[in-house]
Design a protein around this motif. Structure first.
Motif, mmCIF file in Angstrom:
data_model
loop_
_atom_site.group_PDB
_atom_site.id
_atom_site.type_symbol
_atom_site.label_atom_id
_atom_site.label_comp_id
_atom_site.label_asym_id
_atom_site.label_seq_id
_atom_site.Cartn_x
_atom_site.Cartn_y
_atom_site.Cartn_z
ATOM 1 N N ASP A 1 0.868 -1.178 0.000
ATOM 2 C CA ASP A 1 0.000 0.000 0.000
ATOM 3 C C ASP A 1 0.902 1.224 0.000
ATOM 4 O O ASP A 1 2.120 1.117 -0.166
ATOM 5 N N PHE A 2 0.317 2.384 0.166
ATOM 6 C CA PHE A 2 1.094 3.632 0.117
ATOM 7 C C PHE A 2 2.235 3.606 1.134
ATOM 8 O O PHE A 2 3.366 3.993 0.826
ATOM 9 N N ALA A 3 1.956 3.126 2.335
ATOM 10 C CA ALA A 3 2.961 3.133 3.405
ATOM 11 C C ALA A 3 4.196 2.332 3.028
ATOM 12 O O ALA A 3 5.324 2.716 3.346
ATOM 13 N N SER A 4 4.003 1.200 2.319
ATOM 14 C CA SER A 4 5.156 0.371 1.952
ATOM 15 C C SER A 4 6.026 1.077 0.925
ATOM 16 O O SER A 4 7.250 0.958 0.947
ATOM 17 N N VAL A 5 5.409 1.851 0.035
ATOM 18 C CA VAL A 5 6.181 2.607 -0.955
ATOM 19 C C VAL A 5 6.974 3.716 -0.257
ATOM 20 O O VAL A 5 8.167 3.906 -0.514
ATOM 21 N N ALA A 6 6.307 4.438 0.640
ATOM 22 C CA ALA A 6 6.987 5.514 1.362
ATOM 23 C C ALA A 6 8.168 4.967 2.167
ATOM 24 O O ALA A 6 9.263 5.542 2.183
ATOM 25 N N LYS A 7 7.948 3.835 2.824
ATOM 26 C CA LYS A 7 8.992 3.238 3.657
ATOM 27 C C LYS A 7 10.192 2.820 2.827
ATOM 28 O O LYS A 7 11.339 2.884 3.280
ATOM 29 N N THR A 8 9.953 2.389 1.593
ATOM 30 C CA THR A 8 11.033 2.003 0.683
ATOM 31 C C THR A 8 12.018 3.152 0.509
ATOM 32 O O THR A 8 13.222 2.946 0.332
ATOM 33 N N HIS A 9 11.502 4.365 0.553
ATOM 34 C CA HIS A 9 12.355 5.549 0.373
ATOM 35 C C HIS A 9 12.677 6.226 1.709
ATOM 36 O O HIS A 9 12.913 7.431 1.784
ATOM 37 N N ASP A 10 12.664 5.384 2.758
ATOM 38 C CA ASP A 10 13.028 5.840 4.119
ATOM 39 C C ASP A 10 12.122 6.940 4.643
ATOM 40 O O ASP A 10 12.543 7.784 5.440
ATOM 41 N N TYR A 11 10.880 6.952 4.182
ATOM 42 C CA TYR A 11 9.902 7.886 4.734
ATOM 43 C C TYR A 11 8.866 7.031 5.460
ATOM 44 O O TYR A 11 7.974 6.451 4.841
ATOM 45 N N GLY A 12 9.015 6.944 6.770
ATOM 46 C CA GLY A 12 8.160 6.040 7.541
ATOM 47 C C GLY A 12 7.041 6.723 8.287
ATOM 48 O O GLY A 12 6.463 6.150 9.215
ATOM 49 N N ASN A 13 6.717 7.957 7.897
ATOM 50 C CA ASN A 13 5.741 8.731 8.673
ATOM 51 C C ASN A 13 4.308 8.543 8.184
ATOM 52 O O ASN A 13 3.496 9.461 8.233
ATOM 53 N N VAL A 14 4.007 7.346 7.669
ATOM 54 C CA VAL A 14 2.652 7.036 7.192
ATOM 55 C C VAL A 14 2.259 5.662 7.732
ATOM 56 O O VAL A 14 3.032 4.719 7.653
ATOM 57 N N GLU A 15 1.061 5.573 8.290
ATOM 58 C CA GLU A 15 0.563 4.269 8.757
ATOM 59 C C GLU A 15 0.050 3.449 7.580
ATOM 60 O O GLU A 15 -0.298 3.999 6.537
ATOM 61 N N THR A 16 -0.049 2.150 7.772
ATOM 62 C CA THR A 16 -0.665 1.310 6.744
ATOM 63 C C THR A 16 -2.172 1.556 6.734
ATOM 64 O O THR A 16 -2.761 1.914 7.763
ATOM 65 N N ASP A 17 -2.777 1.347 5.584
ATOM 66 C CA ASP A 17 -4.242 1.482 5.479
ATOM 67 C C ASP A 17 -4.941 0.495 6.410
ATOM 68 O O ASP A 17 -5.971 0.805 7.009
#
Length: 875
Positions: free
Chosen positions: A409-425
């Motif tokens: 989901d969106f959170a996994s994409v953000a985390k890939t780029h070291d942006y972890g400030n989004v929860e999973t859906d």
């Protein structure tokens, strides 16, 4: 009571590999041997409950036995690479299970097991040996039982002293004497020529050992037999020595070191996830790893109470939130907006009824940075708005930067780029059917975080894309394609539901007819869909040869039935019954369930899923409609034009991957064959079999076709032998002759692997990358898979790029020609259109022209076109 289990690792791995069809995980790594080994381990641990357990492996190809006889095991074929790759994974499996493993240079696993079983007996253990090799039965004693695998991997025969006596009329120790006389073809132990098992047993009942027999040759009945024994005395003694398991070799491991440490659940779960062993994960009670989640950083956002022009700017990051995964039917629940004026959450009901919002959405000059442009376009179009001005798509850019990263989901994409400030859906809305809206502040913040993440990642991701030389790939291919795919998805494909229902009724009738024929052949009625009942009918009542067994009885899997097909016509009928049943449930009933109110199916094209760049589709999957069966092809009759007087028009690339291979490798013979318009499979058959075109038989062409396409996928001699039903030696000879005929192909394969090791990735013609971190791995399995991937990704990926480019060029050309024709589907190498009948002549001219010039190749692209009232007719 202490119990020691000793497992012959190599033997069980081989058994598992050949007992199960080739299986792959989602990364393409072969897993059938590991899976079979896992099943065997689970059964042993559950049923035996050992206190101690050890798996012994052979350390190498040569042992002390080769000093006695250099041809020992000399007739064995080379281990298939598909199996060799799995040994490191089997070792990982054992480590995760807390099971000791051991190997010793110059000795075989048999000798390790023999020595440890003897020591364990002396220390009062009950011992069980697990192997597929009957040589192990020489270790049987009152304290040691040898379990020999039969058909399959978990079905075993227990050898005790009484069972050995009953089966052979010998003592366990006499097994080596029997081998000394009869030899063993699997180990290339010669024995005495002309003496088989029956004669060996008969002689040993008269004289208990080889030595005693050889001392009394004159007392053996039959002059010829006496002559054989006399002539091969030394060979008989040597054969006995070769077959004897040594029970006092110098081990550096003790029995206590083999104490069962029990599994590490997290390690095991992680491994099962990597391997794709879902059933094993379910047994463990779930398929996710527990992981501590760091607290999210606070963000400052506002809930926009008034949607006015003041909210918007020239450049904004914009996120559309849809509660349902299917954005064709799911409700928009809100928007995230980030620009120079701040971070905002926009309520769906407010924004979708706002003229200011609609004006901004449709303004091409207002730049939008989004996540999944296609999804956003389709969702907004359902509310009467056209999203324009997108120039950054986080999903697509992330996919291009590394297609191996899994998008959950969106959170996994953000985390890939070291942006972890989004929860999973899932954390916010729940899972699957249980998804629901929490209180507004909760989801408003979640959606705002997504807009902020798009804004934060736009610049660094674009820079990396530019540094990689992939900006053009994004701007000229993937982003324009997402707009075309959005149009295709929104347009949908008309389905003749009446025709589908007719076919369903026809299939039911055919199924009933086949069912009656099966009952007639079987002489009784039974549940054909029950593997247990079917097994009893085939293997007990009808006496067909048992090929494989499972925990619950006889295997009746497709691969087993295909091998049995020549044995009895009932098998062909059962296979047909199953295939027709699947068509009925998956493609007739399944399609009827996903037809929308407009009478169309609106498949979703996955643009950021495959590692090669290929598109796939879901709900429904229109790329998997089977076309090998006539009934499967007929399902395409239900796909029809959406307007009166229109037709379906289809254009399909001919052998695009082989043309790409010819171009990339620069092989002159391959290129020449394509330029001259020759049938490439006939050309390859001519080269491989050294015959003229008119001498190529249909079987030769079939084999050449398998080699041609196999080469593209880095096939091994074992893989090709399985595909063609020939020996590995014959398959190896085919591959050898292929490379001799097309030498630049072999050079390309070697060069691309070297390049991948140097760069860490391979590229397509349009600079799509696939990273291969395992290309230099010490793990043979991972390295071999990466090498095969290095060979085929530039070919498959370039073919994917070509058809994507063709779609973009085709959309432009339709617009330029002011045609009403619409592009409906892309399926593999085929483009499917619907068009008014009067435009067909124009399409016959421009579609091949555009598709054949999408990319210029040394081996020119060729397109075959057809049209008709249904998709079925347009072939």
């Amino acid at each position: 009571m202490k119990k020691l289990i000793l497992i012959d690792g190599n033997s069980i791995a081989y058994r598992a590999f050949f007992a199960l069809p080739l299986l792959n995980n989602d990364k393409g790594i072969h897993t059938n041997a590991v899976y079979g080994f896992t099943m065997m381990l689970s059964k042993i641990l559950e049923e035996e409950k050992p206190t101690h357990i050890l798996v012994a492996f052979d350390a190498g190809k040569t042992t002390f036995r080769h000093e006695t006889y250099s041809e020992y095991k000399g007739t064995r074929q080379k281990t298939p690479p598909e199996l060799s790759e799995q040994f490191p994974l089997i070792r990982e499996l054992l480590d995760a299970h807390g099971i000791e493993r051991y190997e010793l240079e110059n000795y075989e696993a048999d000798d390790i097991i023999g020595t440890l079983s003897k020591k364990a007996e002396e220390e009062g253990f009950i011992v069980k040996v697990i192997s597929g090799d009957k040589d192990m039965t020489q270790l049987v004693s009152p304290k040691t039982t040898v379990m020999i695998t039969r058909k399959g991997i978990t079905d075993m025969e227990a050898y005790t002293p009484a069972h050995v006596e009953e089966k052979y009329g010998l003592t366990p120790h006499q097994i080596i004497d029997m081998k000394g006389l009869m030899g063993d073809s699997s180990d290339n132990i010669p024995g005495v020529p002309g003496i088989g098992e029956k004669t060996a047993i008969k002689l040993l009942k008269q004289f208990p050992t080889v030595e005693e027999l050889l001392d009394h040759i004159g007392e053996v009945s039959g002059k010829k037999l006496q002559e054989k024994l006399e002539a091969h005395k030394e060979q008989a003694l040597m054969s006995k020595a070769l077959a004897t398991i040594h029970r006092d070799i110098p081990l550096s491991i003790s029995i206590e070191q083999a104490a069962y440490r029990h599994a590490d659940p997290e390690k095991l779960r992680h491994l099962y996830q990597e391997l794709g062993f879902k059933s094993m994960l379910e047994k463990m009670g779930g398929d996710t790893l527990t992981e501590e989640k760091p607290a999210l950083e606070a963000i400052s956002f506002s809930i926009a109470e008034d949607i006015t022009d003041n909210l918007f700017a020239d450049v904004s990051s914009f996120y559309v939130e849809i509660l349902d995964e299917n954005y064709h039917t799911g409700e928009i629940i809100g928007f995230g907006l980030k620009n120079e004026k701040g971070l905002f959450f926009l309520r769906a009901e407010d924004a979708l009824s706002s003229e200011a919002f609609k004006k901004w959405v449709e303004d091409e000059s207002k730049i939008k940075h989004v996540y999944d442009a296609k999804r956003s376009i389709v969702a907004l179009r359902r509310y009467g708005m056209e999203l324009r001005g997108t120039d950054f798509d986080l999903l697509l850019v992330s996919y291009l930067l590394n297609p191996s990263d899994t998008v959950e989901d969106f959170a996994s994409v953000a985390k890939t780029h070291d942006y972890g400030n989004v929860e999973t859906d899932e954390a916010v809305y729940g899972k699957g059917a249980k998804r629901k809206l929490p209180e507004e502040k909760r989801y408003a913040e979640h959606i705002s975080r997504k807009a902020e993440a798009i804004d934060a990642l736009c610049e660094p991701c674009t820079k990396t894309l530019k540094d990689n030389g992939q900006l053009e790939l994004f701007e000229q291919l993937e982003l324009p394609l997402s707009l075309i795919l959005a149009d295709m998805e929104y347009t949908g494909v008309k389905v003749d539901t009446d025709r589908l229902k007719e076919m369903g009724a026809e299939f039911k009738l055919r199924l009933h007819e086949i069912e009656q024929r099966i009952y007639s052949m079987a002489g009784t009625e039974f549940n054909i869909n029950s593997p247990k009942q079917l097994g009893v009918i085939l293997f007990e009542k009808m006496g067909l040869p048992v090929i494989k067994k499972t925990k619950t009885g006889y295997s009746t899997s497709a691969d087993v039935l295909e091998k049995l097909e020549p044995a009895h016509e009932i098998v062909r009928e059962i296979l047909h019954y199953r295939q027709l049943g699947k068509l009925q449930s998956t493609y007739i009933e399944g399609l009827l369930k996903v037809v929308h109110q407009d009478g169309k199916v609106h498949t979703r094209f996955n643009q950021a899923l495959t590692q090669t760049g290929r598109l796939s589709s879901t709900d429904p999957n229109l790329q998997n409609i089977p076309i090998r069966m006539e009934e499967g092809r007929k399902i395409r009759q239900a796909f029809v034009p959406s307007e009166e007087g229109w037709l379906i028009f289809s254009s399909d690339y001919s052998q695009v991957e082989l043309r790409v291979l010819a171009h990339i490798s620069g092989d002159e013979k391959l290129i020449e064959a394509f330029r001259e318009g020759m049938d490439i499979h006939t050309k390859t058959a001519m080269e491989v079999f050294h015959v003229k075109a008119e001498e190529v038989t249909s079987e030769m062409r079939r084999q050449a076709k398998a080699v041609n396409f196999g080469i593209v996928y880095g096939i091994s001699d074992y893989g090709l032998s399985q595909n063609l039903g020939i020996t590995r030696k014959e398959a190896g000879e085919f591959i050898k002759r292929y490379f001799a005929s097309y030498p630049r192909v072999k050079e390309y394969m070697d060069e691309i692997v070297r390049e991948a090791k140097q760069k860490g990735y391979v590229s397509t013609l349009l600079k799509r990358r696939r990273y291969l971190p395992e290309i230099s791995s010490r793990n043979f399995n991972l390295r071999s898979f990466a090498e095969r991937t290095a060979m085929n990704t530039p070919i498959q990926g370039s073919a994917a790029d070509i058809i994507k480019k063709a779609m973009i060029d085709m959309a432009k050309r339709l617009k330029k020609e002011k045609l009403r024709a619409r592009l409906l589907l892309q399926v593999h190498d085929e483009l499917i259109f619907e068009a008014p009948e009067e435009e067909i002549e124009v399409l016959k001219e421009i579609v091949p022209e555009v598709m054949e010039h999408a990319v210029d190749l040394a081996a020119p692209l060729k397109v075959d076109s057809a049209y008709g009232p249904t998709w079925f007719d347009a072939k």
